[in-house]
Design an enzyme around this catalytic site. Structure first.
Site, short mmCIF file in Angstrom:
data_model
loop_
_atom_site.label_atom_id
_atom_site.label_comp_id
_atom_site.label_asym_id
_atom_site.label_seq_id
_atom_site.Cartn_x
_atom_site.Cartn_y
_atom_site.Cartn_z
N ASP A 69 0.82 -1.21 0.00
CA ASP A 69 0.00 0.00 0.00
C ASP A 69 0.86 1.26 0.00
OD1 ASP A 69 -2.91 -0.89 0.32
OD2 ASP A 69 -1.96 -2.00 1.94
N SER A 70 1.89 1.25 0.84
CA SER A 70 2.72 2.45 0.98
C SER A 70 3.51 2.75 -0.29
CB SER A 70 3.67 2.28 2.18
OG SER A 70 2.92 2.12 3.37
#
Length: 417
Positions: free
Chosen positions: A176-177
């Site tokens: 996600d990051s």
């Protein structure tokens, strides 16, 4: 709620408006970075509980500490997006925004009349960052794809762990990051393109419309992870090599591994540069290896990886970690203890770089946040306030759109906000 007042931002992105339509990690982390550097970020949340991240991991008074960090400097507006009135409010905000960040499944915004194609017909300068598991096209686009799926499909999980065990995950939501960072990079490039092709859209009645060219930034989680996978593809395509799990070692680059010291502490040593290898061998008193002509280059060291690692491990086993760190740093060898958060917060390097910020909850209780990265010398990022209470800015935002206090009360009664 913060050590700083909720002052107007004057960062490098001051004047940029960002509308965040999303939950959890990828979209909100992307928007967070804009807010940290001066953009006005309006986060839309459901009235019945808000972003699920509000209730994840460690809580303080019912709200997640992760939420307080992830949503610093953002304004919270509650909208029941199932309502046509709420969709119209979101549309007005979207048309006024420089950047729209969303991480719904493909097609959801289109159902609400908020798709990129819908908005750009009115505002050709629209920039929309769309983060999803598989992107906006392809046979998997309609399936859910969280960070774990992106890490798996993008290749990261396959190479993570030990060769004799199943793959492991990195201890954070790295998929996600990484996607969020790709979203930030894409949005900034799109802003640059918009500005050199005409600039911001002017919607004022009677004003000349000179709008730059907006665009959609299509970020797939699996592709963001795939983008990090170094020479994976050409190695397989040209040489048939499939990179496998190698534990703490860096495959084909020797020596670079994790070793255990006498006191049980783990240490990472990266002595894979040719000159560094020699310094490392001299530091651990292995003159024979330092002067071995076969080991002067990496391609000569790779076939003897086990021998080299065994020599380094034997030396580490005779050393306390602080002794090992001192000796290797004096020899100019890249080395580090494997840090826990406790180690980070006590470390002089982190402190010298001001990597922690002190803030306070509304009841005065103190809490530290990580400082903002990257560090800009002229216009550094600033935390003006921690993640707000649910709907804390709803009235302010709606008034800015022209709604009266009476109309806002009616919207609340009908559960639009």
């Amino acid at each position: 709620m913060s050590a700083r007042n909720q002052e107007k931002s004057h960062g490098p992105l001051a004047g940029i408006k960002v509308l965040e339509l999303g939950t959890l990690i990828a979209g909100p982390f992307c928007a967070r970075m804009f807010g940290e550097f001066g953009a006005e970020v309006i986060k839309v949340e459901t009235p019945d509980g808000g972003d699920p991240l509000r209730h994840w991991r460690v809580l303080k008074d019912g709200t997640s500490l992760w939420w307080r960090l992830q949503s610093r400097n953002k304004k919270s507006l509650t909208l029941n997006m199932k309502s046509k009135e709420a969709q119209e409010i979101a549309r007005r905000l979207a048309l006024d925004a420089d950047i729209i960040i969303e991480n719904y499944r493909p097609g959801v915004l289109e159902k609400w009349g908020l798709g990129y194609e819908d908005l750009k017909l009115i505002n050709p300068a629209t920039i929309m960052v769309r983060l999803s598991g598989y992107g906006q096209s392809g046979p998997l686009k309609d399936f859910p794809g969280f960070g774990a799926v992106g890490e798996s499909m993008g290749g990261l999980r396959y190479v993570s762990g030990h060769p004799d065990r199943p793959p492991v995950r990195v201890g954070i939501s790295i998929g996600d990051s990484v996607a969020a960072l790709h979203g930030v990079i894409g949005a900034m490039m799109a802003l640059r393109h918009r500005d050199v092709t005409g600039g911001r859209w002017n919607k004022k009645e009677g004003a000349e419309l000179i709008a730059g060219q907006g665009q959609m930034v299509d970020v797939a989680l699996y592709e963001s992870v795939f983008n990090l996978m170094e020479s994976l593809v050409p190695e397989f395509d040209f040489a048939g090599v499939v990179r496998e799990r190698t534990g703490g070692a860096l495959p084909g680059i020797v020596p670079s591994n994790t070793y255990t010291c006498q006191d049980g502490e783990n240490i990472v040593i990266a002595g894979n540069g040719d000159a560094i290898f020699r310094r490392l061998m001299l530091a651990i008193q292995r003159v024979d290896l330092a002067e071995d002509p076969e080991l002067q280059r990496n391609d000569g060291r790779v076939p003897r990886t086990a021998e080299i690692d065994a020599a380094i491990q034997a030396w580490c086993s005779s050393m306390l970690i602080d002794q090992a760190l001192t000796i290797l740093r004096e020899a100019d060898v890249p080395v580090s203890k494997i840090y826990s958060v406790r180690d980070m917060m006590a470390d002089p390097q982190f402190q010298a770089r001001d990597m922690f910020e002190q803030h306070h909850f509304s009841d005065g209780a103190p809490v530290k946040f990580p400082a903002i990265s990257p560090k800009l010398s002229k216009t550094p990022g600033v935390t003006h306030w921690m993640g707000p209470e649910l709907g804390a800015h709803s009235e302010e935002i709606l008034i800015s759109l022209g709604y009266t206090c009476l109309e806002i009360d009616e919207l609340r009664k009908r559960k639009v906000i």
